[in-house]
Scaffold this motif. Structure first.
Motif, short mmCIF file in Angstrom:
data_model
loop_
_atom_site.label_atom_id
_atom_site.label_comp_id
_atom_site.label_asym_id
_atom_site.label_seq_id
_atom_site.Cartn_x
_atom_site.Cartn_y
_atom_site.Cartn_z
N UNK A 89 0.84 -1.21 0.00
CA UNK A 89 0.00 0.00 0.00
C UNK A 89 0.87 1.25 0.00
N UNK A 90 1.94 1.24 0.78
CA UNK A 90 2.86 2.37 0.82
C UNK A 90 3.52 2.58 -0.53
N UNK A 91 4.00 1.50 -1.14
CA UNK A 91 4.65 1.58 -2.44
C UNK A 91 3.68 2.10 -3.50
N UNK A 92 2.46 1.64 -3.48
CA UNK A 92 1.46 2.11 -4.45
C UNK A 92 1.19 3.59 -4.26
N UNK A 93 1.13 4.03 -3.03
CA UNK A 93 0.90 5.44 -2.74
C UNK A 93 2.06 6.31 -3.19
N UNK A 94 3.28 5.84 -2.98
CA UNK A 94 4.45 6.60 -3.42
C UNK A 94 4.50 6.67 -4.94
N UNK A 95 4.20 5.56 -5.59
CA UNK A 95 4.23 5.54 -7.05
C UNK A 95 3.17 6.46 -7.62
N UNK A 96 1.99 6.42 -7.07
CA UNK A 96 0.89 7.25 -7.57
C UNK A 96 1.19 8.73 -7.37
N UNK A 97 1.94 9.07 -6.32
CA UNK A 97 2.25 10.45 -6.04
C UNK A 97 3.45 10.97 -6.81
N UNK A 98 4.18 10.10 -7.48
CA UNK A 98 5.36 10.54 -8.21
C UNK A 98 4.95 11.28 -9.47
N UNK A 99 5.46 12.49 -9.62
CA UNK A 99 5.12 13.30 -10.79
C UNK A 99 6.08 13.05 -11.94
N UNK A 100 7.28 12.53 -11.65
CA UNK A 100 8.31 12.38 -12.66
C UNK A 100 8.92 10.99 -12.59
N UNK A 101 9.35 10.50 -13.73
CA UNK A 101 10.07 9.22 -13.76
C UNK A 101 11.53 9.50 -13.41
N UNK A 102 12.16 8.57 -12.74
CA UNK A 102 13.57 8.72 -12.41
C UNK A 102 14.37 8.58 -13.70
N UNK A 103 15.21 9.57 -14.03
CA UNK A 103 15.97 9.49 -15.27
C UNK A 103 16.93 8.32 -15.27
N UNK A 104 17.08 7.65 -16.40
CA UNK A 104 18.00 6.52 -16.48
C UNK A 104 19.45 7.00 -16.41
N UNK A 105 20.30 6.12 -15.93
CA UNK A 105 21.73 6.41 -15.85
C UNK A 105 22.36 5.63 -14.73
N UNK A 106 23.68 5.67 -14.68
CA UNK A 106 24.39 4.93 -13.63
C UNK A 106 24.84 5.85 -12.49
N UNK A 107 24.33 7.07 -12.45
CA UNK A 107 24.71 8.03 -11.42
C UNK A 107 24.36 7.55 -10.01
N UNK A 108 23.37 6.68 -9.90
CA UNK A 108 22.97 6.22 -8.57
C UNK A 108 24.03 5.34 -7.91
N UNK A 109 25.02 4.90 -8.67
CA UNK A 109 26.11 4.08 -8.11
C UNK A 109 27.13 4.92 -7.36
N UNK A 110 27.25 6.20 -7.73
CA UNK A 110 28.28 7.04 -7.11
C UNK A 110 27.72 8.37 -6.61
N UNK A 111 26.40 8.48 -6.52
CA UNK A 111 25.76 9.69 -6.00
C UNK A 111 24.78 9.32 -4.90
N UNK A 112 24.52 10.26 -4.02
CA UNK A 112 23.56 10.05 -2.93
C UNK A 112 22.72 11.31 -2.78
#
Length: 80
Positions: free
Chosen positions: A9-32
């Protein structure tokens, strides 16, 4: 409520509230602390010396390129 049902239920709520898609890329490996806004993405990224530096990339600067990378501590739009 059972834990699995509550998590779903929490995940569904977070997804429904997201206005933007997370941009693709490998930045999440070395960014926080990645934050996405209406016109760009900001994060703290590791530079070549291992230090955390704040970086921002504006989506308007991507010119059709949809892959974002951390290059030396700076978020950049690339072709892949």
């Amino acid at each position: 409520m059972k834990p699995i049902v509550a998590a779903a239920a929490l995940a569904a709520g977070l997804y429904a509230g997201a206005a933007f898609a997370i941009p693709p890329g490998d930045y999440d490996r070395s960014c926080r602390n990645i934050r996405e806004g209406r016109d760009g993405l900001s994060a703290s990224c590791r530079d070549h010396g291992g230090r955390w530096v704040r970086s921002t990339v504006r989506f308007a600067s991507c010119s059709g390129r949809v892959y974002i990378q951390n290059i030396g501590g700076q978020l950049r739009c690339t072709t892949s």
